[in-house]
Design a protein around this motif. Structure first.
Motif, PDB file in Angstrom:
ATOM      1  N   LEU A 160       1.014  -1.222  -0.013  1.00 54.61           N
ATOM      2  CA  LEU A 160      -0.015   0.003  -0.121  1.00 54.61           C
ATOM      3  C   LEU A 160       0.814   1.181   0.104  1.00 54.61           C
ATOM      4  O   LEU A 160       0.624   2.065  -0.740  1.00 54.61           O
ATOM      5  N   LEU A 161       1.791   1.067   0.886  1.00 54.68           N
ATOM      6  CA  LEU A 161       2.676   2.381   0.889  1.00 54.68           C
ATOM      7  C   LEU A 161       3.744   2.631  -0.429  1.00 54.68           C
ATOM      8  O   LEU A 161       3.860   3.713  -0.680  1.00 54.68           O
ATOM      9  N   LEU A 170       2.454   2.307  -3.306  1.00 53.20           N
ATOM     10  CA  LEU A 170       1.666   2.615  -4.551  1.00 53.20           C
ATOM     11  C   LEU A 170       1.774   3.975  -4.710  1.00 53.20           C
ATOM     12  O   LEU A 170       1.853   4.907  -3.797  1.00 53.20           O
ATOM     13  N   GLU A 171       2.019   4.427  -6.066  1.00 53.60           N
ATOM     14  CA  GLU A 171       1.957   5.675  -6.592  1.00 53.60           C
ATOM     15  C   GLU A 171       1.554   5.615  -7.791  1.00 53.60           C
ATOM     16  O   GLU A 171       2.038   4.872  -8.673  1.00 53.60           O
ATOM     17  N   VAL A 172       0.644   6.430  -8.130  1.00 52.87           N
ATOM     18  CA  VAL A 172      -0.156   6.602  -9.488  1.00 52.87           C
ATOM     19  C   VAL A 172       0.759   7.802 -10.059  1.00 52.87           C
ATOM     20  O   VAL A 172       0.811   8.764  -9.624  1.00 52.87           O
ATOM     21  N   VAL A 181      -5.966  -1.810  -5.555  1.00 51.29           N
ATOM     22  CA  VAL A 181      -6.343  -0.940  -4.697  1.00 51.29           C
ATOM     23  C   VAL A 181      -7.827  -1.320  -4.747  1.00 51.29           C
ATOM     24  O   VAL A 181      -8.499  -1.521  -3.616  1.00 51.29           O
ATOM     25  N   ASP A 182      -8.580  -1.642  -5.922  1.00 59.22           N
ATOM     26  CA  ASP A 182      -9.914  -1.879  -5.754  1.00 59.22           C
ATOM     27  C   ASP A 182     -10.111  -3.386  -5.130  1.00 59.22           C
ATOM     28  O   ASP A 182     -11.165  -3.614  -4.561  1.00 59.22           O
ATOM     29  N   CYS A 189      -1.606   3.219 -13.588  1.00 56.42           N
ATOM     30  CA  CYS A 189      -2.685   3.347 -13.003  1.00 56.42           C
ATOM     31  C   CYS A 189      -3.465   2.313 -12.939  1.00 56.42           C
ATOM     32  O   CYS A 189      -4.215   1.937 -12.279  1.00 56.42           O
ATOM     33  N   VAL A 238      -2.393  -0.041 -10.335  1.00 63.14           N
ATOM     34  CA  VAL A 238      -2.535   0.424  -8.931  1.00 63.14           C
ATOM     35  C   VAL A 238      -4.097   0.233  -8.894  1.00 63.14           C
ATOM     36  O   VAL A 238      -4.667  -0.279  -7.743  1.00 63.14           O
ATOM     37  N   LYS A 239      -4.952   0.576  -9.746  1.00 59.56           N
ATOM     38  CA  LYS A 239      -6.369   0.602  -9.676  1.00 59.56           C
ATOM     39  C   LYS A 239      -6.899  -0.764  -9.371  1.00 59.56           C
ATOM     40  O   LYS A 239      -7.513  -0.956  -8.298  1.00 59.56           O
ATOM     41  N   LYS A 263      -8.395  -4.133  -2.596  1.00 57.81           N
ATOM     42  CA  LYS A 263      -8.094  -3.963  -1.184  1.00 57.81           C
ATOM     43  C   LYS A 263      -9.593  -3.419  -0.864  1.00 57.81           C
ATOM     44  O   LYS A 263     -10.028  -3.808   0.278  1.00 57.81           O
ATOM     45  N   ILE A 264      -9.992  -2.624  -1.479  1.00 60.02           N
ATOM     46  CA  ILE A 264     -11.393  -1.962  -1.008  1.00 60.02           C
ATOM     47  C   ILE A 264     -12.334  -2.983  -1.009  1.00 60.02           C
ATOM     48  O   ILE A 264     -13.074  -2.960  -0.003  1.00 60.02           O
ATOM     49  N   LYS A 287       0.110   8.493 -13.223  1.00 58.84           N
ATOM     50  CA  LYS A 287      -0.750   8.911 -14.400  1.00 58.84           C
ATOM     51  C   LYS A 287      -0.308   8.492 -15.834  1.00 58.84           C
ATOM     52  O   LYS A 287      -1.255   8.884 -16.499  1.00 58.84           O
TER      53      LYS A 287
END
Lengths: 135, 135
Positions: free
Chosen positions: A67-68, A70-72, A86-87, A79, A82-83, A89-90, A74
């Motif tokens: 998690l730490l 992670l860096e988008v 992250v999704d 992207c 990461v998406k 994890k959500i 752009k």
DNA sequence: CTTGACTCTAGACTATACTCCAAGGTTTAT
DNA sequence: ATAAACCTTGGAGTATAGTCTAGAGTCAAG
């Protein structure tokens, strides 16, 4: 800038834990003094507080590390990656939210219902309380 | 009644884990067959699902054991003890809820904000997203 | 200028929670 | 009736997350 003992007591962890986290790449002090003492910045304070929070709600150090990291940036590739991560994890976090709400509710039931009230005895264990709520 | 393998796949844990939990008093099968096979009842199914949920949101096996042992018998003494213990857990659970909401929110921010949008780059890490939300 | 509180590294030790293995008995499907 | 798939116990091994110790250096206060 904070020395290790100062950050440790601020974050509620031990000095050893900070050094342990450093060894595993979770939090690396921004600077060192000439004599080699670690010096932590405000960003490090945020970082350790995130680590502690995330750990408390059940993430492993490995997951927290990811998690730490992670860096988008752009560009589309990063992207996408990461998406996805992250999704994922959500989804997990949402499940945990539901579970913790359920547990909270049954703890509440247990605390409220069984003290001199005349609720059925089925409410008077944690599993009873969980079931009560399921109805 | 379920055999160990059946309960295991139902609950999403291994047979070894069930035996491990049994050794530590968390879940003891209601019956055994004549040949010594464990047989689990519906109550055991609820029990293991509680254990799994509670573990996922960060309770230790020890704490879970204590939660499962709780039983309010409506005499004042046991009630006092239980209420104290449970209210304590509720406080912890509430803290965890806040923390997990915060993490969820920043994951969401991270997922939403950084894909082709023109948000500032500060939102594009987990710590950035956490800070964004704090404003 | 030394005493006490702090820091450093490296490595051993601990607790928690599994996970695997060996050697054997039981059940079920063909 | 026999092989595959299940089950038993006991004990060893592993992963994760610290925690402690030794031996040495650093720093601030009296």
């Amino acid at each position: 800038m904070l020395k290790i003992g100062e950050l440790a007591s601020l974050a509620g962890v031990s000095r050893d834990t900070l050094r342990f986290y450093e060894k595993h790449g979770l939090i690396i002090p921004s600077q060192r003094t000439e004599s080699g003492y670690r010096l932590y910045s405000n960003i490090d304070v945020e970082r350790i507080s995130f680590i502690v929070s995330a750990k408390e709600v059940g993430f492993t150090l490995n997951e927290i590390h990811q998690l730490l990291e992670l860096e988008v940036t752009k560009d589309k590739k990063s992207c996408q990656d990461v998406k996805e991560f992250v999704d994922n994890k959500i989804t997990i976090v949402n499940q945990r939210l539901l579970e913790i709400e359920k547990i909270k509710h049954s703890l509440q039931t247990l605390s409220d219902a069984c003290c001199g009230g005349d609720e059925p005895a089925t409410q008077c264990t944690i599993l009873g309380a969980l079931n009560e709520q399921a109805r």
